[in-house]
Enzyme design. Structure first.
Site, short mmCIF file in Angstrom:
data_model
loop_
_atom_site.label_atom_id
_atom_site.label_comp_id
_atom_site.label_asym_id
_atom_site.label_seq_id
_atom_site.Cartn_x
_atom_site.Cartn_y
_atom_site.Cartn_z
N CYS A 29 14.12 -21.62 -22.64
CA CYS A 29 15.02 -20.61 -23.11
C CYS A 29 14.73 -19.07 -22.64
O CYS A 29 15.62 -18.46 -22.78
CB CYS A 29 15.29 -20.64 -24.47
SG CYS A 29 15.41 -22.37 -25.11
N HIS A 56 18.38 -14.50 -27.27
CA HIS A 56 18.48 -15.86 -27.23
C HIS A 56 19.47 -16.62 -28.25
O HIS A 56 18.94 -16.37 -29.50
CB HIS A 56 17.32 -16.68 -27.06
CG HIS A 56 17.51 -18.11 -26.92
ND1 HIS A 56 18.42 -18.69 -26.12
CD2 HIS A 56 16.82 -19.27 -27.58
CE1 HIS A 56 18.33 -20.01 -26.42
NE2 HIS A 56 17.36 -20.26 -27.13
N ASN A 88 23.04 -23.84 -28.67
CA ASN A 88 21.82 -23.39 -27.92
C ASN A 88 21.88 -24.02 -26.42
O ASN A 88 21.81 -25.18 -26.31
CB ASN A 88 20.61 -23.75 -28.57
CG ASN A 88 19.25 -23.43 -27.61
OD1 ASN A 88 19.43 -22.88 -26.45
ND2 ASN A 88 18.04 -23.66 -28.41
O1 UT7 Z 1 15.81 -22.46 -28.06
C1 UT7 Z 1 14.42 -22.78 -28.59
C2 UT7 Z 1 14.32 -23.88 -29.42
N1 UT7 Z 1 14.87 -24.37 -30.51
C3 UT7 Z 1 14.95 -23.72 -31.62
O2 UT7 Z 1 14.87 -22.35 -31.77
C4 UT7 Z 1 15.19 -24.37 -32.87
C5 UT7 Z 1 14.19 -23.66 -34.13
N2 UT7 Z 1 14.43 -24.29 -35.30
C6 UT7 Z 1 15.54 -24.30 -36.07
O3 UT7 Z 1 16.69 -23.77 -35.70
C7 UT7 Z 1 15.71 -25.15 -37.45
O4 UT7 Z 1 14.09 -25.50 -37.56
C8 UT7 Z 1 16.41 -26.51 -37.45
C9 UT7 Z 1 17.88 -25.87 -37.42
C10 UT7 Z 1 16.19 -27.36 -36.37
C11 UT7 Z 1 16.16 -27.07 -38.88
O5 UT7 Z 1 16.52 -26.07 -39.84
P1 UT7 Z 1 15.12 -26.09 -41.06
O6 UT7 Z 1 15.60 -25.06 -41.94
O7 UT7 Z 1 13.97 -26.01 -40.31
O8 UT7 Z 1 15.31 -27.64 -41.59
P2 UT7 Z 1 14.22 -28.77 -41.71
O9 UT7 Z 1 13.74 -29.15 -40.42
O10 UT7 Z 1 12.98 -28.11 -42.52
O11 UT7 Z 1 14.81 -29.85 -42.41
C12 UT7 Z 1 15.30 -29.72 -43.78
C13 UT7 Z 1 16.11 -30.99 -44.02
C14 UT7 Z 1 15.08 -32.19 -43.89
O12 UT7 Z 1 15.32 -33.27 -45.05
P3 UT7 Z 1 14.26 -33.22 -46.14
O13 UT7 Z 1 12.87 -33.90 -45.18
O14 UT7 Z 1 13.90 -31.98 -46.88
O15 UT7 Z 1 14.81 -34.31 -46.89
C15 UT7 Z 1 15.69 -32.69 -42.56
O16 UT7 Z 1 15.68 -34.29 -42.49
O17 UT7 Z 1 17.10 -31.39 -43.37
C16 UT7 Z 1 17.46 -32.69 -42.81
N3 UT7 Z 1 17.75 -32.38 -41.63
C17 UT7 Z 1 19.28 -32.63 -41.65
N4 UT7 Z 1 20.29 -32.91 -42.58
C18 UT7 Z 1 21.37 -33.02 -42.04
C19 UT7 Z 1 17.47 -32.09 -40.39
N5 UT7 Z 1 18.46 -32.09 -39.72
C20 UT7 Z 1 19.72 -32.31 -40.26
C21 UT7 Z 1 21.08 -32.39 -39.89
N6 UT7 Z 1 22.02 -32.74 -40.91
N7 UT7 Z 1 21.35 -32.30 -38.76
#
Ligand code: UT7
Length: 334
Positions: free
Chosen positions: A117, A257, A287
């Protein structure tokens, strides 16, 4: 690193997106997710997806043609094409060679650059060096990505995040003191395992992490990347501004980005700048890796937001892990 010989700047812009739209509501039917969760955690409402029959380089070629014409040039004037991509249609021929042929840029050398990215800012930095030394006069940099091709559509942690698109800019000499003032490139391979897309090799661990049959799809430790991203976006922006001896108050707008609106807002908070000084379009496209910044730049230019003498910053982070920032002073025109 400061640019101090011939000044190099961005003089033409273009972008291209697939017509097909994938909404959060569509994703609700594919994985266990909700429109509410996706918007609250990412800010994304929809993304564009390539048709199966369309190679990503076709998007890159369209963006390239528009950028060349916006710069007042013909494809035959381009001497070097750099395509930034982490999703090439082929490992060889490179995306740069495919685009060179598609647009008829017969006089151009061509190669791909992969800094995920952060790629577009790496790309204009490399291009700027060639301009700065007088080696080339007209260079095309294209950020061209087909992320949907490497998306694990069974993994809700990642499939809601990505989209396809291409953006391009022409880099050539500009009036002294304008254009790319300074850039900063960084990488930390020690934390690279937080985002992986296997290609010619995949470890046991890589295979286990993937839900779908295709093992060459993206896997990411989202929360680790999120923490890294907020920190480096703010720091890389501060560093590139400081290097030029100006302050954040001198910056008209930051073009970051577009991975997640929470990352962008978090970085803006650390920089103590208001939201209206940060360009955001992640809600419409998701993204698109190295295509995000040049697409946002093309939109910015079409809105005529920048006036001559305005400073603006491009800043990215991503796989590798990598980061990159660039401070530019707008020379006017376009
Ligand atoms: O371009 C560079 C590369 N990428 C990035 O920059 C991405 C960077 N990271 C992010 O944007 C965020 O970490 C995410 C959007 C991917 C995830 O958000 P988060 O606030 O970090 O959530 P998390 O991974 O801590 O997950 C929280 C909860 C989990 O459930 P439990 O374990 O708390 O029960 C996940 O399983 O949300 C759940 N979850 C979802 N729920 C509904 C993860 N994805 C989803 C989804 N829908 N799509």
């Amino acid at each position: 690193m400061a640019f101090n010989k011939i000044s190099a700047g961005l003089t033409g812009f273009g972008s291209s997106l697939p017509e097909k739209i994938l909404t959060n509501q569509d994703l609700e039917k594919m994985v266990d997710t909700s429109n509410e969760w996706i918007i609250r955690r990412t800010g994304i409402s929809q993304r564009r997806i390539l048709e199966d029959s369309t190679p990503a380089f076709k998007l890159g070629a369209r963006a390239a043609k528009d950028a060349i014409s916006d710069a007042g040039l013909e494809p035959g004037d381009i001497e070097l094409i750099i395509v930034t991509t982490e999703t090439p249609d082929y490992l060889t021929p490179s995306m740069a060679c495919l685009i060179q042929n598609e647009i008829g840029a017969k006089n151009a050398a061509a190669f791909d650059l992969n800094a995920a990215c952060s790629g577009f800012v790496y790309g204009i930095t490399v291009a700027g060096q060639f301009i700065s030394t007088g080696y080339y006069k007209n260079i095309l940099v294209v950020g061209c990505e087909g992320l949907s091709r490497v998306t694990d559509w069974k993994d809700r942690n990642t499939c809601v995040l990505f989209g396809d698109g291409a953006g391009a800019a022409v880099v050539n000499a500009v009036e002294e003191g304008y254009g790319i003032i300074s850039t900063q490139l960084g990488a930390d391979g020690a934390i690279g395992h937080n985002i992986t897309i296997p290609c010619c090799y995949a470890s046991e661990e890589d295979n286990k992490a993937r839900e779908c049959d295709n093992k060459s799809v993206i896997w990411m430790n989202g929360s680790e990347v999120l923490k890294f991203a907020v920190r480096v976006m703010a720091q890389a922006t501060k560093d590139v501004i400081k290097q030029a001896g100006i302050t954040i108050d001198d910056i008209k707008i930051i073009v970051p980005h577009q991975a997640n609106v929470r990352i962008i807002n978090g970085a803006a908070k650390r920089l103590k700048i208001s939201d209206d000084r940060v360009y955001i379009n992640v809600d419409r496209y998701g993204n698109m890796s190295s295509a995000c910044i040049p697409i946002a730049l093309d939109e910015l230019m079409k809105k005529n937001i920048l006036k001559k003498d305005d400073y603006f910053v491009l800043v990215g982070f991503g796989g590798g892990l990598t980061w990159a920032s660039a401070l530019l002073k707008w020379q006017g025109g376009s």
